[in-house]
Design a protein around this motif. Structure first.
Motif, PDB file in Angstrom:
ATOM      1  N   PHE A 198       0.839  -1.199   0.000  1.00  0.00           N
ATOM      2  CA  PHE A 198       0.000   0.000   0.000  1.00  0.00           C
ATOM      3  C   PHE A 198       0.872   1.247   0.000  1.00  0.00           C
ATOM      4  CE2 PHE A 198      -2.849   2.931   2.644  1.00  0.00           C
ATOM      5  CZ  PHE A 198      -3.551   3.368   1.538  1.00  0.00           C
ATOM      6  N   ARG A 199       1.975   1.205   0.759  1.00  0.00           N
ATOM      7  CA  ARG A 199       2.908   2.325   0.797  1.00  0.00           C
ATOM      8  C   ARG A 199       3.483   2.586  -0.603  1.00  0.00           C
ATOM      9  NH1 ARG A 199       5.865   4.402   4.911  1.00  0.00           N
ATOM     10  NH2 ARG A 199       5.302   2.640   6.239  1.00  0.00           N
ATOM     11  N   ARG A 200       3.903   1.525  -1.289  1.00  0.00           N
ATOM     12  CA  ARG A 200       4.462   1.676  -2.644  1.00  0.00           C
ATOM     13  C   ARG A 200       3.410   2.197  -3.616  1.00  0.00           C
ATOM     14  NH1 ARG A 200       7.630  -2.916  -1.128  1.00  0.00           N
ATOM     15  NH2 ARG A 200       6.053  -4.379  -1.880  1.00  0.00           N
ATOM     16  N   THR A 246     -10.530  10.651   4.457  1.00  0.00           N
ATOM     17  CA  THR A 246      -9.887  10.797   3.153  1.00  0.00           C
ATOM     18  C   THR A 246      -8.834   9.712   2.947  1.00  0.00           C
ATOM     19  OG1 THR A 246     -10.235  13.191   3.180  1.00  0.00           O
ATOM     20  CG2 THR A 246      -8.553  12.353   1.675  1.00  0.00           C
ATOM     21  N   ALA A 247      -8.043   9.448   3.981  1.00  0.00           N
ATOM     22  CA  ALA A 247      -7.012   8.408   3.902  1.00  0.00           C
ATOM     23  C   ALA A 247      -7.637   7.034   3.688  1.00  0.00           C
ATOM     24  CB  ALA A 247      -6.173   8.412   5.178  1.00  0.00           C
ATOM     25  N   LEU A 248      -8.748   6.767   4.364  1.00  0.00           N
ATOM     26  CA  LEU A 248      -9.395   5.463   4.238  1.00  0.00           C
ATOM     27  C   LEU A 248     -10.072   5.279   2.882  1.00  0.00           C
ATOM     28  CD1 LEU A 248     -10.841   4.929   7.818  1.00  0.00           C
ATOM     29  CD2 LEU A 248      -8.940   3.737   6.729  1.00  0.00           C
ATOM     30  N   LYS A 249     -10.462   6.376   2.255  1.00  0.00           N
ATOM     31  CA  LYS A 249     -10.998   6.274   0.894  1.00  0.00           C
ATOM     32  C   LYS A 249      -9.910   5.790  -0.062  1.00  0.00           C
ATOM     33  CE  LYS A 249     -14.628   9.784   1.322  1.00  0.00           C
ATOM     34  NZ  LYS A 249     -15.059  11.165   0.950  1.00  0.00           N
ATOM     35  N   LEU A 250      -8.689   6.307   0.130  1.00  0.00           N
ATOM     36  CA  LEU A 250      -7.553   5.852  -0.669  1.00  0.00           C
ATOM     37  C   LEU A 250      -7.276   4.373  -0.406  1.00  0.00           C
ATOM     38  CD1 LEU A 250      -5.134   8.878  -0.220  1.00  0.00           C
ATOM     39  CD2 LEU A 250      -6.214   8.163  -2.350  1.00  0.00           C
ATOM     40  N   TYR A 251      -7.364   3.978   0.848  1.00  0.00           N
ATOM     41  CA  TYR A 251      -7.125   2.590   1.223  1.00  0.00           C
ATOM     42  C   TYR A 251      -8.205   1.685   0.639  1.00  0.00           C
ATOM     43  CZ  TYR A 251      -6.127  -1.430   4.255  1.00  0.00           C
ATOM     44  OH  TYR A 251      -5.827  -2.676   4.742  1.00  0.00           O
ATOM     45  N   TYR A 308      -7.534   1.222  -3.027  1.00  0.00           N
ATOM     46  CA  TYR A 308      -6.411   0.298  -3.204  1.00  0.00           C
ATOM     47  C   TYR A 308      -6.892  -1.147  -3.096  1.00  0.00           C
ATOM     48  CZ  TYR A 308      -2.333  -2.461  -1.839  1.00  0.00           C
ATOM     49  OH  TYR A 308      -1.378  -3.432  -1.743  1.00  0.00           O
ATOM     50  N   ARG A 309      -7.656  -1.425  -2.061  1.00  0.00           N
ATOM     51  CA  ARG A 309      -8.148  -2.785  -1.848  1.00  0.00           C
ATOM     52  C   ARG A 309      -9.094  -3.232  -2.959  1.00  0.00           C
ATOM     53  NH1 ARG A 309     -10.002  -3.684   4.293  1.00  0.00           N
ATOM     54  NH2 ARG A 309     -10.563  -5.660   3.308  1.00  0.00           N
ATOM     55  N   LYS A 310      -9.920  -2.296  -3.397  1.00  0.00           N
ATOM     56  CA  LYS A 310     -10.948  -2.633  -4.376  1.00  0.00           C
ATOM     57  C   LYS A 310     -10.387  -2.756  -5.794  1.00  0.00           C
ATOM     58  CE  LYS A 310     -15.572  -1.146  -5.829  1.00  0.00           C
ATOM     59  NZ  LYS A 310     -16.609  -0.098  -5.658  1.00  0.00           N
ATOM     60  N   ASN A 311      -9.550  -1.788  -6.180  1.00  0.00           N
ATOM     61  CA  ASN A 311      -9.090  -1.724  -7.567  1.00  0.00           C
ATOM     62  C   ASN A 311      -7.777  -2.453  -7.824  1.00  0.00           C
ATOM     63  OD1 ASN A 311     -11.308  -0.054  -8.100  1.00  0.00           O
ATOM     64  ND2 ASN A 311     -10.164   1.782  -7.532  1.00  0.00           N
ATOM     65  N   ILE A 312      -6.880  -2.463  -6.838  1.00  0.00           N
ATOM     66  CA  ILE A 312      -5.577  -3.087  -7.027  1.00  0.00           C
ATOM     67  C   ILE A 312      -5.577  -4.536  -6.553  1.00  0.00           C
ATOM     68  CG2 ILE A 312      -3.108  -2.934  -6.515  1.00  0.00           C
ATOM     69  CD1 ILE A 312      -4.216  -0.648  -8.250  1.00  0.00           C
ATOM     70  N   LYS A 313      -6.077  -4.752  -5.348  1.00  0.00           N
ATOM     71  CA  LYS A 313      -6.069  -6.098  -4.771  1.00  0.00           C
ATOM     72  C   LYS A 313      -7.328  -6.902  -5.104  1.00  0.00           C
ATOM     73  CE  LYS A 313      -2.083  -6.122  -2.797  1.00  0.00           C
ATOM     74  NZ  LYS A 313      -1.050  -7.093  -3.214  1.00  0.00           N
ATOM     75  N   ARG A 314      -8.318  -6.238  -5.722  1.00  0.00           N
ATOM     76  CA  ARG A 314      -9.564  -6.904  -6.099  1.00  0.00           C
ATOM     77  C   ARG A 314     -10.237  -7.556  -4.892  1.00  0.00           C
ATOM     78  NH1 ARG A 314     -10.234  -4.288 -10.734  1.00  0.00           N
ATOM     79  NH2 ARG A 314      -8.440  -4.522 -12.114  1.00  0.00           N
ATOM     80  N   LYS A 315     -10.169  -6.873  -3.759  1.00  0.00           N
ATOM     81  CA  LYS A 315     -10.778  -7.411  -2.553  1.00  0.00           C
ATOM     82  C   LYS A 315     -12.039  -6.647  -2.217  1.00  0.00           C
ATOM     83  CE  LYS A 315      -6.793  -9.393  -0.187  1.00  0.00           C
ATOM     84  NZ  LYS A 315      -6.077  -9.485   1.101  1.00  0.00           N
ATOM     85  N   LYS A 320       8.954  26.989 -16.760  1.00  0.00           N
ATOM     86  CA  LYS A 320       7.916  26.203 -16.088  1.00  0.00           C
ATOM     87  C   LYS A 320       8.557  25.258 -15.071  1.00  0.00           C
ATOM     88  CE  LYS A 320       7.783  22.726 -19.771  1.00  0.00           C
ATOM     89  NZ  LYS A 320       6.947  22.078 -20.800  1.00  0.00           N
ATOM     90  N   VAL A 321       7.755  24.854 -14.088  1.00  0.00           N
ATOM     91  CA  VAL A 321       8.206  23.959 -13.029  1.00  0.00           C
ATOM     92  C   VAL A 321       7.269  22.761 -12.974  1.00  0.00           C
ATOM     93  CG1 VAL A 321       8.287  23.703 -10.509  1.00  0.00           C
ATOM     94  CG2 VAL A 321       9.366  25.669 -11.584  1.00  0.00           C
ATOM     95  N   LEU A 322       7.848  21.576 -12.858  1.00  0.00           N
ATOM     96  CA  LEU A 322       7.052  20.359 -12.698  1.00  0.00           C
ATOM     97  C   LEU A 322       7.038  19.967 -11.228  1.00  0.00           C
ATOM     98  CD1 LEU A 322       5.565  17.815 -13.755  1.00  0.00           C
ATOM     99  CD2 LEU A 322       7.823  16.751 -14.052  1.00  0.00           C
ATOM    100  N   VAL A 323       5.850  19.884 -10.652  1.00  0.00           N
ATOM    101  CA  VAL A 323       5.693  19.424  -9.269  1.00  0.00           C
ATOM    102  C   VAL A 323       5.333  17.949  -9.337  1.00  0.00           C
ATOM    103  CG1 VAL A 323       4.473  19.724  -7.089  1.00  0.00           C
ATOM    104  CG2 VAL A 323       4.911  21.704  -8.553  1.00  0.00           C
ATOM    105  N   ARG A 324       6.307  17.093  -8.984  1.00  0.00           N
ATOM    106  CA  ARG A 324       6.104  15.646  -9.098  1.00  0.00           C
ATOM    107  C   ARG A 324       5.300  15.082  -7.937  1.00  0.00           C
ATOM    108  NH1 ARG A 324       9.825  13.082 -12.659  1.00  0.00           N
ATOM    109  NH2 ARG A 324      11.420  14.511 -13.443  1.00  0.00           N
ATOM    110  N   LYS A 325       5.633  15.517  -6.719  1.00  0.00           N
ATOM    111  CA  LYS A 325       4.990  14.969  -5.529  1.00  0.00           C
ATOM    112  C   LYS A 325       4.183  16.046  -4.813  1.00  0.00           C
ATOM    113  CE  LYS A 325       8.523  11.441  -4.738  1.00  0.00           C
ATOM    114  NZ  LYS A 325       7.646  10.290  -4.943  1.00  0.00           N
ATOM    115  N   SER A 326       2.980  15.689  -4.389  1.00  0.00           N
ATOM    116  CA  SER A 326       2.130  16.664  -3.719  1.00  0.00           C
ATOM    117  C   SER A 326       1.313  16.003  -2.626  1.00  0.00           C
ATOM    118  CB  SER A 326       1.183  17.333  -4.731  1.00  0.00           C
ATOM    119  OG  SER A 326       0.198  16.403  -5.156  1.00  0.00           O
ATOM    120  N   LYS A 327       0.626  16.821  -1.878  1.00  0.00           N
ATOM    121  CA  LYS A 327      -0.241  16.336  -0.800  1.00  0.00           C
ATOM    122  C   LYS A 327      -1.372  15.486  -1.357  1.00  0.00           C
ATOM    123  CE  LYS A 327      -3.357  18.174   2.742  1.00  0.00           C
ATOM    124  NZ  LYS A 327      -3.895  19.411   3.341  1.00  0.00           N
ATOM    125  N   THR A 328      -1.864  15.851  -2.553  1.00  0.00           N
ATOM    126  CA  THR A 328      -3.000  15.167  -3.163  1.00  0.00           C
ATOM    127  C   THR A 328      -2.607  14.077  -4.138  1.00  0.00           C
ATOM    128  OG1 THR A 328      -3.083  16.864  -4.890  1.00  0.00           O
ATOM    129  CG2 THR A 328      -4.463  17.209  -2.955  1.00  0.00           C
TER     130      THR A 328
END
Length: 275
Positions: free
Chosen positions: A19-21, A83-88, A91-98, A166-174
């Motif tokens: 999940f972290r990855r 919000t964090a649990l929606k991401l979780y 992950y479970r539903k779409n990636i792990k198919r659980k 221009k600047v590319l922001v690769r990592k963000s809060k969202t």
């Protein structure tokens, strides 16, 4: 500890590592990845005790704040959990198919304090109080680019394209990547800074011993504000609030400002419209 318990513990740890990855590959900032995974772990521990998902909101409302045990969790903190649990859940539903047993309610109402912004004149005072080119580059990242402190700290040198402005922001809060145009005033400062920059790490903003940290950025802003003698409290996110408000006042469309800031929804940007 029995072999079965050990295997379950290893499986759980492996699952959370995946999940972290998953979050890291979707460009979430390091500190947010850590926070989201911790929330997912806490939820799993809650479920392992036989508790029902539908009672989780009630549990959070009665849970003590770990940083301040005398207080309960605020509505804003509970919303962060949801919000964090929606991401979780995704992950479970779409990636792990659980199948997921995570239930949600609408976000809880929170009190939004009045945003006190920095005026254009005060922004000018901040720049005039800054003699160090690196510190001016920090100001430019927070104001002209509207970056969060964490985004500014993780900005790579290769992502600042001075030639194409221009600047590319690769990592963000969202977790969303975005490209931001470099303002002409910021471009001059960035060009000067890159000439003087002593490489100690891969990030654009450098500290004394390596990449500048979010806390280092906050310290720099405090020192600049002290020299400028502006009476109101100046902190990194206030500069982001200020550029958002200034852009709206100057006629930029709400949707474009939202994209500029990297917000997930227009609702996050609309809080600036009353100013």
């Amino acid at each position: 500890m029995s072999e079965k318990i050990q295997n379950n513990a290893k499986a759980k740890q492996s699952y959370m590592e995946n999940f972290r990855r998953y979050l890291e590959l979707r460009n979430y900032q390091k500190k947010n990845v850590k926070r989201i995974v911790a929330i997912a772990k806490e939820y799993e521990e809650y479920r392992e005790k036989g508790n029902l998902p539908k009672e989780y909101i009630s549990y959070l409302k009665l849970r003590k704040n770990k940083n301040n045990p005398e207080k309960l969790l605020s509505n804003g903190t509970i919303n962060n959990y949801l919000t964090a649990l929606k991401l979780y859940r995704n992950y479970r539903k779409n990636i792990k198919r659980k199948e997921t047993d995570i239930l949600f309610c609408k976000s809880l109402k929170t009190y939004i304090p009045k945003i006190e912004i920095v005026s254009p004149e005060e922004i000018q005072s901040l720049f005039e109080a800054t003699l160090n080119t690196r510190d001016k580059a920090v100001l430019c990242c927070l104001y002209y680019l509207g970056l969060r402190a964490g985004e500014a700290a993780e900005l790579l040198l290769e992502d600042v394209d001075l030639e194409n402005q221009k600047v590319l922001v690769r990592k963000s809060k969202t977790g969303y990547q975005r490209e931001i145009p470099i303002h002409s005033k910021a471009l001059e400062i960035f060009e000067e800074y890159v000439k003087e920059r002593i490489p100690k790490g891969e990030c654009f903003l450098q500290g004394l011993k390596g990449n500048l940290t979010p806390s280092g950025i906050e310290f720099i802003i405090e020192k600049i504000a002290e020299k400028s003698k502006i009476k109101k409290r100046i902190y990194p996110h206030l500069l982001r609030h200020s550029i958002a408000t200034h852009l709206l006042k100057n006629g930029m469309e709400l949707k474009k400002v939202s994209t500029f800031l990297g917000h997930r929804s227009l609702e996050s940007t609309q809080r600036y419209t009353h100013l």
